[in-house]
Design a protein around this motif. Sequence first.
Motif, PDB file in Angstrom:
ATOM      1  N   LEU A  90     -38.669 -10.909   3.518  1.00 47.78           N
ATOM      2  CA  LEU A  90     -38.365 -11.101   5.010  1.00 47.78           C
ATOM      3  C   LEU A  90     -37.346 -11.606   5.264  1.00 47.78           C
ATOM      4  CD1 LEU A  90     -42.089 -12.017   6.107  1.00 47.78           C
ATOM      5  CD2 LEU A  90     -40.710  -9.487   5.317  1.00 47.78           C
ATOM      6  N   VAL A  91     -36.697 -13.097   5.497  1.00 44.91           N
ATOM      7  CA  VAL A  91     -35.357 -13.525   5.881  1.00 44.91           C
ATOM      8  C   VAL A  91     -34.092 -12.806   5.096  1.00 44.91           C
ATOM      9  CG1 VAL A  91     -33.778 -15.118   5.744  1.00 44.91           C
ATOM     10  CG2 VAL A  91     -36.769 -15.288   6.347  1.00 44.91           C
ATOM     11  N   THR A  92     -34.547 -12.290   4.107  1.00 43.35           N
ATOM     12  CA  THR A  92     -33.108 -12.059   3.588  1.00 43.35           C
ATOM     13  C   THR A  92     -33.543 -10.085   4.145  1.00 43.35           C
ATOM     14  OG1 THR A  92     -33.430 -12.796   1.277  1.00 43.35           O
ATOM     15  CG2 THR A  92     -31.905 -10.492   1.205  1.00 43.35           C
ATOM     16  N   ARG A 139     -30.617  -9.463   6.601  1.00 39.41           N
ATOM     17  CA  ARG A 139     -29.441  -8.781   5.850  1.00 39.41           C
ATOM     18  C   ARG A 139     -28.253  -9.916   5.147  1.00 39.41           C
ATOM     19  NH1 ARG A 139     -25.456  -5.536   8.369  1.00 39.41           N
ATOM     20  NH2 ARG A 139     -26.238  -6.441  10.515  1.00 39.41           N
ATOM     21  N   LEU A 140     -29.476 -10.746   4.579  1.00 44.41           N
ATOM     22  CA  LEU A 140     -28.206 -11.882   4.093  1.00 44.41           C
ATOM     23  C   LEU A 140     -28.011 -11.053   1.678  1.00 44.41           C
ATOM     24  CD1 LEU A 140     -30.670 -14.883   4.800  1.00 44.41           C
ATOM     25  CD2 LEU A 140     -28.609 -13.360   5.523  1.00 44.41           C
ATOM     26  N   PRO A 141     -27.136 -11.753   1.886  1.00 44.86           N
ATOM     27  CA  PRO A 141     -26.961 -11.110   0.421  1.00 44.86           C
ATOM     28  C   PRO A 141     -27.823 -12.015  -0.492  1.00 44.86           C
ATOM     29  CG  PRO A 141     -25.573 -12.695   0.951  1.00 44.86           C
ATOM     30  CD  PRO A 141     -26.045 -12.595   2.255  1.00 44.86           C
ATOM     31  N   VAL A 142     -28.152 -11.073  -1.893  1.00 44.39           N
ATOM     32  CA  VAL A 142     -29.340 -12.589  -2.345  1.00 44.39           C
ATOM     33  C   VAL A 142     -28.483 -13.446  -3.297  1.00 44.39           C
ATOM     34  CG1 VAL A 142     -29.688 -10.099  -3.545  1.00 44.39           C
ATOM     35  CG2 VAL A 142     -28.570 -11.261  -4.640  1.00 44.39           C
ATOM     36  N   PHE A 143     -27.405 -13.791  -3.096  1.00 41.03           N
ATOM     37  CA  PHE A 143     -26.349 -15.339  -3.453  1.00 41.03           C
ATOM     38  C   PHE A 143     -24.816 -15.963  -2.650  1.00 41.03           C
ATOM     39  CE2 PHE A 143     -24.735 -12.583  -6.767  1.00 41.03           C
ATOM     40  CZ  PHE A 143     -23.360 -12.814  -6.429  1.00 41.03           C
ATOM     41  N   GLN A 144     -24.760 -16.844  -1.881  1.00 39.97           N
ATOM     42  CA  GLN A 144     -23.962 -17.059  -1.374  1.00 39.97           C
ATOM     43  C   GLN A 144     -22.566 -17.225  -2.419  1.00 39.97           C
ATOM     44  OE1 GLN A 144     -23.938 -20.749   1.176  1.00 39.97           O
ATOM     45  NE2 GLN A 144     -22.089 -19.673   2.390  1.00 39.97           N
ATOM     46  N   PRO A 145     -20.972 -16.111  -2.477  1.00 42.11           N
ATOM     47  CA  PRO A 145     -21.000 -16.606  -3.550  1.00 42.11           C
ATOM     48  C   PRO A 145     -19.824 -16.832  -3.417  1.00 42.11           C
ATOM     49  CG  PRO A 145     -20.864 -14.095  -2.541  1.00 42.11           C
ATOM     50  CD  PRO A 145     -22.048 -14.942  -2.247  1.00 42.11           C
ATOM     51  N   SER A 146     -18.682 -17.547  -3.834  1.00 42.22           N
ATOM     52  CA  SER A 146     -17.562 -17.825  -2.969  1.00 42.22           C
ATOM     53  C   SER A 146     -16.438 -17.183  -2.864  1.00 42.22           C
ATOM     54  CB  SER A 146     -17.274 -18.660  -4.176  1.00 42.22           C
ATOM     55  OG  SER A 146     -17.696 -19.732  -5.262  1.00 42.22           O
ATOM     56  N   THR A 147     -17.020 -15.834  -3.115  1.00 38.87           N
ATOM     57  CA  THR A 147     -15.739 -14.860  -2.228  1.00 38.87           C
ATOM     58  C   THR A 147     -16.106 -14.678  -0.993  1.00 38.87           C
ATOM     59  OG1 THR A 147     -17.313 -13.113  -3.365  1.00 38.87           O
ATOM     60  CG2 THR A 147     -15.131 -13.992  -4.779  1.00 38.87           C
ATOM     61  N   HIS A 156     -32.499  -5.909  -2.493  1.00 38.92           N
ATOM     62  CA  HIS A 156     -31.703  -7.024  -2.074  1.00 38.92           C
ATOM     63  C   HIS A 156     -33.643  -8.186  -1.680  1.00 38.92           C
ATOM     64  CE1 HIS A 156     -28.150  -5.577  -1.957  1.00 38.92           C
ATOM     65  NE2 HIS A 156     -27.104  -6.707  -1.808  1.00 38.92           N
ATOM     66  N   ALA A 157     -33.672  -7.656  -0.897  1.00 39.15           N
ATOM     67  CA  ALA A 157     -35.248  -9.160  -0.307  1.00 39.15           C
ATOM     68  C   ALA A 157     -36.128  -9.217  -1.653  1.00 39.15           C
ATOM     69  CB  ALA A 157     -35.810  -7.598   0.588  1.00 39.15           C
TER      70      ALA A 157
END
Length: 689
Positions: free
Chosen positions: A478-480, A484-492, A574-575
């Motif tokens: 639900l938070v994702t 609208r979060l990415p599935v991980f926080q890339p260094s990019t 993504h969720a």
Amino acid sequence: MALAWVQLFLLAGLLAIPKTTRSLNVSEKCVMDTGTFLREINQGNPKEYAVLMYDAFGKLGSNVKGGNTNRPGLLQQCHSAHGPSFSGQYCQVFLKQGAIQYFVGICVPDSCNEEEVQTMVLYDRFKLGHASLIPPFPSILVNESTQEMFMAHCLSDTVAPDASDVTCLFVCCTMLAIPLAATLFSATVRWRQDRDVTPTTESACLNDVLNQYGTVKTNRSTASEINGSTTEVNDSARCGSPRFPKSCVSQCLRAFSLQTTCRGIFGTSSGFPDGGYSSLNGIRILSLLWIVCGHSAQFPVINNLDNYKDWKKTVERSPLYAFSLSGPVFMAVDTFLLLGGLLSARSLLVSIQRAEDKLSAGLVVGFLFRRFKRIQPLHIFVMCLTVGLISLVHWGPYWFPFIDNLMDCKAYWWGNLLLISNLLPVHEICVPWTWYLSLDFQCYATTPILVYFYRLNKAAFAALAGGLLLMTTLAASLVTGLLRLPVFQPSTLHLFSSTSENYVLYYYVKPHTRYGPFLIGILTGIYLTTKKEQLLKNKWQAALGWLCCLSILAALMGLAYALQGIPAQPSVPHALYQGLHRPMWALAITWIILACEEGYGGFINSLLSFSLWVPLANISFACYLIHPVFILVYIGLQETPIHYTDVNFMYLFLGHLVLTLGTSVVLTVLVEKPYVLLKWNRKAGPVQH
């Protein structure tokens, strides 16, 4: 080209600035010193200090299209310049030109403060015509030609620790001095006893040992040294083992001495009485190496690569770069959560067995207190060390992305002390990588509840565990989806973007979204500790399990690349991935542990049970806490950007790793292990475990 801009600035500035000093709020001293510098640099044969200051200015370099936008200049050279009545002061001017944000290092007289530097740069740009002390990017590289300045920051050449810095340094020195003093005390006691031992006494001691153990050692030893156990001989003092006074202080010093804490640190025993769980050491160390590798790649990418865009294209194009991308890398954190849950459940169940099968409130308090004193001494030491380094080290131009977060220690240190730092807003976390300790302890505190329900009623336990797993999965999904979060926080993903902050603030460090792997670890620990027979009875079951395990691991890594990036709108894929991938990862690692424990691990079990992993596992906690300090210090001392190549990053990783391992041995025996060994006995006072 750059000199022409300085000349234009001189011609207009020397005429205009003195007349407007009062209206610009720039001190007369600053204006006069700046004018002296500019006048000198315009001479045909300028003085050395002026050449050094001018040469220290950040210049436009190559590969702007590849990400080389910052112009750091030369900090140390600027500080080494000394004029007739002033010295060089290095300042960073943060600018924006179109979509590009960057900083430029300039060298100005130290009589100017940050506000005056900002005022002069703005006045230069908007009041003195088109000339600029800081030339913009040419239009061929950037579509927008107008510069916007939003901050100026000057780096002092002196250190000025405040009261909190001094306190932190005092704490660090004290925590190191106590074990060293205890070591000297133990050595003195041993020397005095050795001096008092007569040949007759020594001969009697050796005869006693021969009669009891059937063997003789050539040097004086305790019985525990002869049979390899912790058994003590009643007249140990007579046999050469130091007999400490019975006072509280003396017993504490014994527990803190290196003679005690160094024992077993390089041993190859698995640490469990039955010799099992040997695969956990390999899993722990390989996960730790993965995290160190990820941090070594991620931290420089944040701000000081000169080919950041090239690195981004390389990483996003090939899944082979999983080791330098922070999403898959930090699934290793879920492995640590799984191991934490497994070992916490096993530890509590063993404690219950020793307490005559009773789960009392006192036992739970002791269980939590042991965990608290296991992690907090070294945690506090690293926190104080980090704060102390900030005040003592002469940092370079690339320190600024981290300084604000680390300085939060002075306001929010209590969050780390109470192990609730992950519940604070992300920009208030002191020593950011220690969020894991707070999360781990919060999850650890749930183990007695689950074990209580397991012992009370198996059906109620299954319903509770299933409900918790479902809730943590739904919370992550639900938070994702909603944010609208990415599935991980890339260094990019830019460190200071709102998406990055939301990812950390609402998802990455919260117990309700990260509890799944720890819960699976608790279930695994309960099963392995209480099982009566093997789960795997046939080879086909093991083969099927390995096929599913490896398929899950490969799918999770591959989907991380397929779903990378920020969704434009709430995304179901993504969720779902966000909610399921961490528990699925934990289940796959659980299978590896189970297969190794039941004899179906094959060469993987041989690799994970390699004896070299054991001493590394003994220092793994210190490695986790101290390795980011080395990485940040390295970055913070850089005066020039780092150029990304595979070879450069490999050497960075190996260098950070060697420093981490060496320092972790010292911190383990001086700071961590003394408190682990110290146990309070209500009748006898402090005694060693």
